[in-house]
Design a protein around this motif. Structure first.
Motif, PDB file in Angstrom:
ATOM      1  N   PRO A  35       3.054  -6.875  23.191  1.00 16.49           N
ATOM      2  CA  PRO A  35       3.898  -7.113  24.358  1.00 16.49           C
ATOM      3  C   PRO A  35       4.678  -8.429  24.259  1.00 16.49           C
ATOM      4  O   PRO A  35       5.487  -8.729  25.123  1.00 16.49           O
ATOM      5  CB  PRO A  35       2.889  -7.174  25.503  1.00 16.49           C
ATOM      6  CG  PRO A  35       1.663  -7.728  24.864  1.00 16.49           C
ATOM      7  CD  PRO A  35       1.657  -7.163  23.465  1.00 16.49           C
ATOM      8  N   THR A  36       4.434  -9.206  23.181  1.00 18.03           N
ATOM      9  CA  THR A  36       5.082 -10.515  23.067  1.00 18.03           C
ATOM     10  C   THR A  36       5.998 -10.666  21.855  1.00 18.03           C
ATOM     11  O   THR A  36       6.908 -11.481  21.878  1.00 18.03           O
ATOM     12  CB  THR A  36       4.026 -11.634  23.023  1.00 18.03           C
ATOM     13  OG1 THR A  36       3.153 -11.408  21.909  1.00 18.03           O
ATOM     14  CG2 THR A  36       3.217 -11.673  24.301  1.00 18.03           C
ATOM     15  N   MET A  37       5.772  -9.922  20.779  1.00 16.56           N
ATOM     16  CA  MET A  37       6.600 -10.034  19.569  1.00 16.56           C
ATOM     17  C   MET A  37       7.766  -9.060  19.627  1.00 16.56           C
ATOM     18  O   MET A  37       7.645  -7.977  20.193  1.00 16.56           O
ATOM     19  CB  MET A  37       5.789  -9.710  18.319  1.00 16.56           C
ATOM     20  CG  MET A  37       4.723 -10.677  17.976  1.00 16.56           C
ATOM     21  SD  MET A  37       3.915 -10.104  16.465  1.00 16.56           S
ATOM     22  CE  MET A  37       2.900 -11.487  16.098  1.00 16.56           C
ATOM     23  N   ASN A  38       8.874  -9.444  18.976  1.00 20.54           N
ATOM     24  CA  ASN A  38       9.966  -8.484  18.814  1.00 20.54           C
ATOM     25  C   ASN A  38       9.665  -7.623  17.582  1.00 20.54           C
ATOM     26  O   ASN A  38       8.726  -7.900  16.829  1.00 20.54           O
ATOM     27  CB  ASN A  38      11.320  -9.194  18.731  1.00 20.54           C
ATOM     28  CG  ASN A  38      11.434 -10.123  17.542  1.00 20.54           C
ATOM     29  OD1 ASN A  38      10.777  -9.960  16.524  1.00 20.54           O
ATOM     30  ND2 ASN A  38      12.267 -11.130  17.665  1.00 20.54           N
ATOM     31  N   ALA A  39      10.430  -6.576  17.374  1.00 25.11           N
ATOM     32  CA  ALA A  39      10.154  -5.629  16.290  1.00 25.11           C
ATOM     33  C   ALA A  39      10.181  -6.271  14.904  1.00 25.11           C
ATOM     34  O   ALA A  39       9.286  -6.011  14.098  1.00 25.11           O
ATOM     35  CB  ALA A  39      11.109  -4.440  16.365  1.00 25.11           C
ATOM     36  N   PRO A  40      11.170  -7.132  14.573  1.00 24.57           N
ATOM     37  CA  PRO A  40      11.147  -7.748  13.240  1.00 24.57           C
ATOM     38  C   PRO A  40       9.913  -8.630  13.005  1.00 24.57           C
ATOM     39  O   PRO A  40       9.345  -8.633  11.912  1.00 24.57           O
ATOM     40  CB  PRO A  40      12.433  -8.577  13.208  1.00 24.57           C
ATOM     41  CG  PRO A  40      13.349  -7.893  14.179  1.00 24.57           C
ATOM     42  CD  PRO A  40      12.434  -7.398  15.266  1.00 24.57           C
TER      43      PRO A  40
ATOM     44  N   LEU B 270       0.813  -1.217   0.000  1.00 14.78           N
ATOM     45  CA  LEU B 270       0.000   0.000   0.000  1.00 14.78           C
ATOM     46  C   LEU B 270       0.847   1.268   0.000  1.00 14.78           C
ATOM     47  O   LEU B 270       0.323   2.372  -0.092  1.00 14.78           O
ATOM     48  CB  LEU B 270      -0.947   0.012   1.202  1.00 14.78           C
ATOM     49  CG  LEU B 270      -2.002  -1.099   1.190  1.00 14.78           C
ATOM     50  CD1 LEU B 270      -2.812  -1.074   2.476  1.00 14.78           C
ATOM     51  CD2 LEU B 270      -2.900  -0.971  -0.013  1.00 14.78           C
ATOM     52  N   GLY B 271       2.156   1.115   0.117  1.00 14.73           N
ATOM     53  CA  GLY B 271       3.057   2.256   0.030  1.00 14.73           C
ATOM     54  C   GLY B 271       3.150   3.061   1.304  1.00 14.73           C
ATOM     55  O   GLY B 271       2.673   2.666   2.357  1.00 14.73           O
ATOM     56  N   GLY B 272       3.793   4.192   1.199  1.00 15.49           N
ATOM     57  CA  GLY B 272       4.015   5.043   2.353  1.00 15.49           C
ATOM     58  C   GLY B 272       5.311   4.699   3.059  1.00 15.49           C
ATOM     59  O   GLY B 272       6.225   4.130   2.463  1.00 15.49           O
ATOM     60  N   LYS B 273       5.389   5.031   4.311  1.00 19.18           N
ATOM     61  CA  LYS B 273       6.579   4.777   5.124  1.00 19.18           C
ATOM     62  C   LYS B 273       6.159   4.040   6.377  1.00 19.18           C
ATOM     63  O   LYS B 273       5.009   4.143   6.822  1.00 19.18           O
ATOM     64  CB  LYS B 273       7.248   6.086   5.508  1.00 19.18           C
ATOM     65  CG  LYS B 273       7.594   6.960   4.330  1.00 19.18           C
ATOM     66  CD  LYS B 273       9.048   7.175   4.264  1.00 19.18           C
ATOM     67  CE  LYS B 273       9.298   8.118   3.076  1.00 19.18           C
ATOM     68  NZ  LYS B 273      10.534   7.927   2.478  1.00 19.18           N
ATOM     69  N   ALA B 274       7.102   3.317   6.966  1.00 25.59           N
ATOM     70  CA  ALA B 274       6.809   2.580   8.200  1.00 25.59           C
ATOM     71  C   ALA B 274       8.082   2.455   9.028  1.00 25.59           C
ATOM     72  O   ALA B 274       9.193   2.494   8.498  1.00 25.59           O
ATOM     73  CB  ALA B 274       6.261   1.196   7.880  1.00 25.59           C
ATOM     74  N   ALA B 275       7.885   2.295  10.312  1.00 25.86           N
ATOM     75  CA  ALA B 275       9.005   2.111  11.238  1.00 25.86           C
ATOM     76  C   ALA B 275       8.540   1.251  12.403  1.00 25.86           C
ATOM     77  O   ALA B 275       7.360   1.257  12.768  1.00 25.86           O
ATOM     78  CB  ALA B 275       9.505   3.455  11.750  1.00 25.86           C
ATOM     79  N   CYS B 276       9.474   0.502  12.974  1.00 25.23           N
ATOM     80  CA  CYS B 276       9.188  -0.327  14.144  1.00 25.23           C
ATOM     81  C   CYS B 276      10.257  -0.075  15.203  1.00 25.23           C
ATOM     82  O   CYS B 276      11.419   0.148  14.872  1.00 25.23           O
ATOM     83  CB  CYS B 276       9.184  -1.808  13.784  1.00 25.23           C
ATOM     84  SG  CYS B 276       7.865  -2.290  12.664  1.00 25.23           S
ATOM     85  N   VAL B 277       9.832  -0.126  16.457  1.00 31.28           N
ATOM     86  CA  VAL B 277      10.749   0.028  17.583  1.00 31.28           C
ATOM     87  C   VAL B 277      10.428  -1.042  18.615  1.00 31.28           C
ATOM     88  O   VAL B 277       9.336  -1.599  18.637  1.00 31.28           O
ATOM     89  CB  VAL B 277      10.659   1.426  18.234  1.00 31.28           C
ATOM     90  CG1 VAL B 277      11.108   2.506  17.280  1.00 31.28           C
ATOM     91  CG2 VAL B 277       9.264   1.700  18.736  1.00 31.28           C
ATOM     92  N   GLU B 278      11.413  -1.296  19.467  1.00 33.25           N
ATOM     93  CA  GLU B 278      11.261  -2.308  20.499  1.00 33.25           C
ATOM     94  C   GLU B 278      11.910  -1.833  21.794  1.00 33.25           C
ATOM     95  O   GLU B 278      13.023  -1.313  21.773  1.00 33.25           O
ATOM     96  CB  GLU B 278      11.939  -3.600  20.017  1.00 33.25           C
ATOM     97  CG  GLU B 278      11.866  -4.758  20.954  1.00 33.25           C
ATOM     98  CD  GLU B 278      12.519  -5.996  20.352  1.00 33.25           C
ATOM     99  OE1 GLU B 278      12.920  -6.864  21.129  1.00 33.25           O
ATOM    100  OE2 GLU B 278      12.636  -6.086  19.105  1.00 33.25           O
ATOM    101  N   GLU B 279      11.190  -1.963  22.868  1.00 35.70           N
ATOM    102  CA  GLU B 279      11.727  -1.683  24.197  1.00 35.70           C
ATOM    103  C   GLU B 279      11.761  -3.018  24.918  1.00 35.70           C
ATOM    104  O   GLU B 279      10.727  -3.571  25.268  1.00 35.70           O
ATOM    105  CB  GLU B 279      10.842  -0.687  24.947  1.00 35.70           C
ATOM    106  CG  GLU B 279      11.246  -0.454  26.383  1.00 35.70           C
ATOM    107  CD  GLU B 279      12.601   0.227  26.524  1.00 35.70           C
ATOM    108  OE1 GLU B 279      13.365  -0.159  27.420  1.00 35.70           O
ATOM    109  OE2 GLU B 279      12.885   1.146  25.732  1.00 35.70           O
ATOM    110  N   GLY B 280      12.946  -3.555  25.083  1.00 35.39           N
ATOM    111  CA  GLY B 280      13.070  -4.873  25.695  1.00 35.39           C
ATOM    112  C   GLY B 280      13.909  -4.845  26.948  1.00 35.39           C
ATOM    113  O   GLY B 280      14.389  -3.800  27.377  1.00 35.39           O
ATOM    114  N   GLY B 281      14.047  -6.016  27.533  1.00 36.89           N
ATOM    115  CA  GLY B 281      14.906  -6.154  28.687  1.00 36.89           C
ATOM    116  C   GLY B 281      14.269  -5.769  30.013  1.00 36.89           C
ATOM    117  O   GLY B 281      14.936  -5.702  31.031  1.00 36.89           O
TER     118      GLY B 281
END
Length: 64
Positions: free
Chosen positions: A40-45, A7-18
Motif C-alpha cells: 500500500p506504500t510502494m509504487n509499481a517500479p 529464477l526465470g518465468g514471467k512477471a508483471a506489476c500494476v499500480e492503482e493510485g490517486g
C-alpha cells in the motif's frame, strides 16, 4: 511486464493510485510456481525491484 529475475518465468506489476486506497501488486509465475507481493506504500517500479529480492528468498530451487 517486468523482469522475473534470475529464477526465470514471467512477471508483471500494476499500480492503482490517486485514491486513499492506493496499492501496487507484482506477480510472477513459471512452469511450476507463482507468487505475488502487494504494497500500500510502494509504487509499481519500486515493488518490482523489491520482488527481485523477495522471490529468491521464498522459492526453493530444486535441482533435477
Amino acid at each position: 511486464m517486468v523482469s522475473a529475475g534470475a529464477l526465470g518465468g514471467k512477471a508483471a506489476c500494476v499500480e492503482e493510485g490517486g485514491t486513499a486506497n492506493s496499492v501496487s501488486m507484482c506477480a510472477w509465475f513459471d512452469n511450476d510456481s507463482f507468487g505475488e507481493i502487494v504494497s500500500p506504500t510502494m509504487n509499481a517500479p519500486a515493488l518490482a525491484k523489491e520482488m527481485l529480492t523477495v522471490r529468491p528468498a521464498v522459492e526453493m530451487v530444486v535441482k533435477n
